[in-house]
Design an enzyme around this catalytic site. Sequence first.
Site, PDB file in Angstrom:
ATOM      1  N   PHE A 108       0.858  -1.181   0.000  1.00  0.00           N
ATOM      2  CA  PHE A 108       0.000   0.000   0.000  1.00  0.00           C
ATOM      3  C   PHE A 108       0.897   1.235   0.000  1.00  0.00           C
ATOM      4  O   PHE A 108       1.801   1.345   0.841  1.00  0.00           O
ATOM      5  CB  PHE A 108      -0.926  -0.002   1.216  1.00  0.00           C
ATOM      6  CG  PHE A 108      -1.991   1.058   1.136  1.00  0.00           C
ATOM      7  CD1 PHE A 108      -2.966   0.993   0.154  1.00  0.00           C
ATOM      8  CD2 PHE A 108      -2.008   2.116   2.015  1.00  0.00           C
ATOM      9  CE1 PHE A 108      -3.944   1.966   0.057  1.00  0.00           C
ATOM     10  CE2 PHE A 108      -2.977   3.101   1.932  1.00  0.00           C
ATOM     11  CZ  PHE A 108      -3.952   3.029   0.945  1.00  0.00           C
ATOM     12  N   TYR A 136     -11.569   1.913  10.343  1.00  0.00           N
ATOM     13  CA  TYR A 136     -12.739   2.425   9.624  1.00  0.00           C
ATOM     14  C   TYR A 136     -13.199   1.496   8.512  1.00  0.00           C
ATOM     15  O   TYR A 136     -14.158   1.809   7.810  1.00  0.00           O
ATOM     16  CB  TYR A 136     -12.465   3.823   9.054  1.00  0.00           C
ATOM     17  CG  TYR A 136     -11.169   3.974   8.283  1.00  0.00           C
ATOM     18  CD1 TYR A 136     -11.047   3.512   6.983  1.00  0.00           C
ATOM     19  CD2 TYR A 136     -10.077   4.604   8.861  1.00  0.00           C
ATOM     20  CE1 TYR A 136      -9.872   3.661   6.279  1.00  0.00           C
ATOM     21  CE2 TYR A 136      -8.893   4.774   8.168  1.00  0.00           C
ATOM     22  CZ  TYR A 136      -8.791   4.284   6.869  1.00  0.00           C
ATOM     23  OH  TYR A 136      -7.614   4.426   6.181  1.00  0.00           O
ATOM     24  N   LYS A 137     -12.551   0.342   8.367  1.00  0.00           N
ATOM     25  CA  LYS A 137     -12.973  -0.622   7.352  1.00  0.00           C
ATOM     26  C   LYS A 137     -13.926  -1.638   8.001  1.00  0.00           C
ATOM     27  O   LYS A 137     -15.097  -1.364   8.226  1.00  0.00           O
ATOM     28  CB  LYS A 137     -11.748  -1.292   6.732  1.00  0.00           C
ATOM     29  CG  LYS A 137     -10.781  -0.325   6.049  1.00  0.00           C
ATOM     30  CD  LYS A 137      -9.603  -1.054   5.442  1.00  0.00           C
ATOM     31  CE  LYS A 137      -8.515  -0.122   4.940  1.00  0.00           C
ATOM     32  NZ  LYS A 137      -8.946   0.741   3.836  1.00  0.00           N
ATOM     33  N   ARG A 156     -12.576  -4.016  -7.478  1.00  0.00           N
ATOM     34  CA  ARG A 156     -12.444  -4.610  -6.148  1.00  0.00           C
ATOM     35  C   ARG A 156     -13.794  -4.565  -5.440  1.00  0.00           C
ATOM     36  O   ARG A 156     -14.430  -3.509  -5.363  1.00  0.00           O
ATOM     37  CB  ARG A 156     -11.387  -3.833  -5.358  1.00  0.00           C
ATOM     38  CG  ARG A 156     -10.917  -4.496  -4.093  1.00  0.00           C
ATOM     39  CD  ARG A 156      -9.838  -3.658  -3.419  1.00  0.00           C
ATOM     40  NE  ARG A 156     -10.386  -2.415  -2.876  1.00  0.00           N
ATOM     41  CZ  ARG A 156      -9.820  -1.714  -1.911  1.00  0.00           C
ATOM     42  NH1 ARG A 156      -8.673  -2.108  -1.404  1.00  0.00           N
ATOM     43  NH2 ARG A 156     -10.379  -0.603  -1.463  1.00  0.00           N
ATOM     44  N   ASP A 205       1.081  -4.599   8.890  1.00  0.00           N
ATOM     45  CA  ASP A 205      -0.046  -3.692   8.689  1.00  0.00           C
ATOM     46  C   ASP A 205      -1.293  -4.564   8.539  1.00  0.00           C
ATOM     47  O   ASP A 205      -1.407  -5.337   7.582  1.00  0.00           O
ATOM     48  CB  ASP A 205       0.182  -2.837   7.436  1.00  0.00           C
ATOM     49  CG  ASP A 205      -0.920  -1.795   7.226  1.00  0.00           C
ATOM     50  OD1 ASP A 205      -2.031  -1.973   7.740  1.00  0.00           O
ATOM     51  OD2 ASP A 205      -0.665  -0.807   6.511  1.00  0.00           O
TER      52      ASP A 205
END
Length: 404
Positions: free
Chosen positions: A123, A218-219, A363, A193
């Site tokens: 990422f 927040y996911k 995705r 991560d």
Amino acid sequence: MNRDQARALDAADPLAPLRSQFVLPDGVIYLDGNSLGALPRATPAAIADAAERQWGDRLIRSWNEGWIDAPQRLGAAIAPLIGAGQSEVIVGDSTSANLFKLLVAALRIDPARRAIVSETGNFPTDLHIAEGAIGCVDGATLNAVPRGALLDALGDDTAVLMLTHVHYKTGERFDMAALTAAAHAAGALVLWDLSHSTGAVAVDLTGAGADLAVGCTYKYLNGGPGAPAFLYVAERWQDRLASPLSGWMGHAEPFAFADAYRPAPGMTRWLAGTPPILAMTALESGLSLWHDLDRDALWAKSAALFDILAAAGKAHDLTCITPSDPATRGSHISFRHPDAYAITQALIGRGVIGDFRDPDVLRLGLTPLYLSHEDVWRAGEILGEVTATGSWRDPRFAQRLAVT
């Protein structure tokens, strides 16, 4: 699978009652919870109470009525989801800030080990933060290599191996225990991560022998946009590592107001500034949904939802780039197509909200807390209709404006 079969699975689903705990707009199938989780129904009232009663009525007294302990309390709530001890996790700052803290701390342990090893295609912010971290430590370097070359890149100069457990684009999942063991054999630490892992797949930091970890909330944890992140340090390292962001909330006696900094014991030393209470209130509401949740049922449902969409993609000649084995992937599915952006926009136009990742990846997130089997079956049906009819060729869908 047909609609009746999907409905039968929903009728037998022990997680089905959780759907009513979320705000889900009519006419929308939300497959982007791997980017921003849905709003828990209890969260607006929790935020209102924090603003109106705690802030409005109790004023500064609220710091002594639960506010000041929020980072530790929320960390303890997250700990079981990542296989950590309650005294090994704390909540505060962003994932990027926490990553920076841990990288710099790891680079400062041994002057002979000043290299960060990571994966190309990680990422982007992880690599960007690593670039910033090496600028803070003399002689530090970043060695980013392809996934297949990671083991060979570990050497006598490696301070820390920094990896994202579940890849943000492909959904590939590293074998945490194996990579951690390899890094330790080379004398290095490992920093994981967990942003696409926590609440999505089973994680056992303790069992894997992991050293350090960060992750967002927040996911899959539904903490809200920009919710505070978490940071993990294995207990064996807590007295040896110190945060480079030596803010007052990480001080051993923050209200002594001493000029000199003295780090607090344990995880509190990783705090920096004042906790964002309203944001933490929203996160705590999201975390409350995980109390007594059957996580094995959650992981099994994720696998079932994946199979539904994988079959739909295969039926319409879409190339799935996410591993088929549930043990080697996260909880989203990605398809490669030269016009993935337009297909994504066409799906959104039909009420199926997924997202696009450059250069050619569609995705779709699978969040078992609030998605039904019928939702995902219908999303697969719409995906097939969009690709079979070519409706994505509408010029409106090719214009790259905002992407969810």
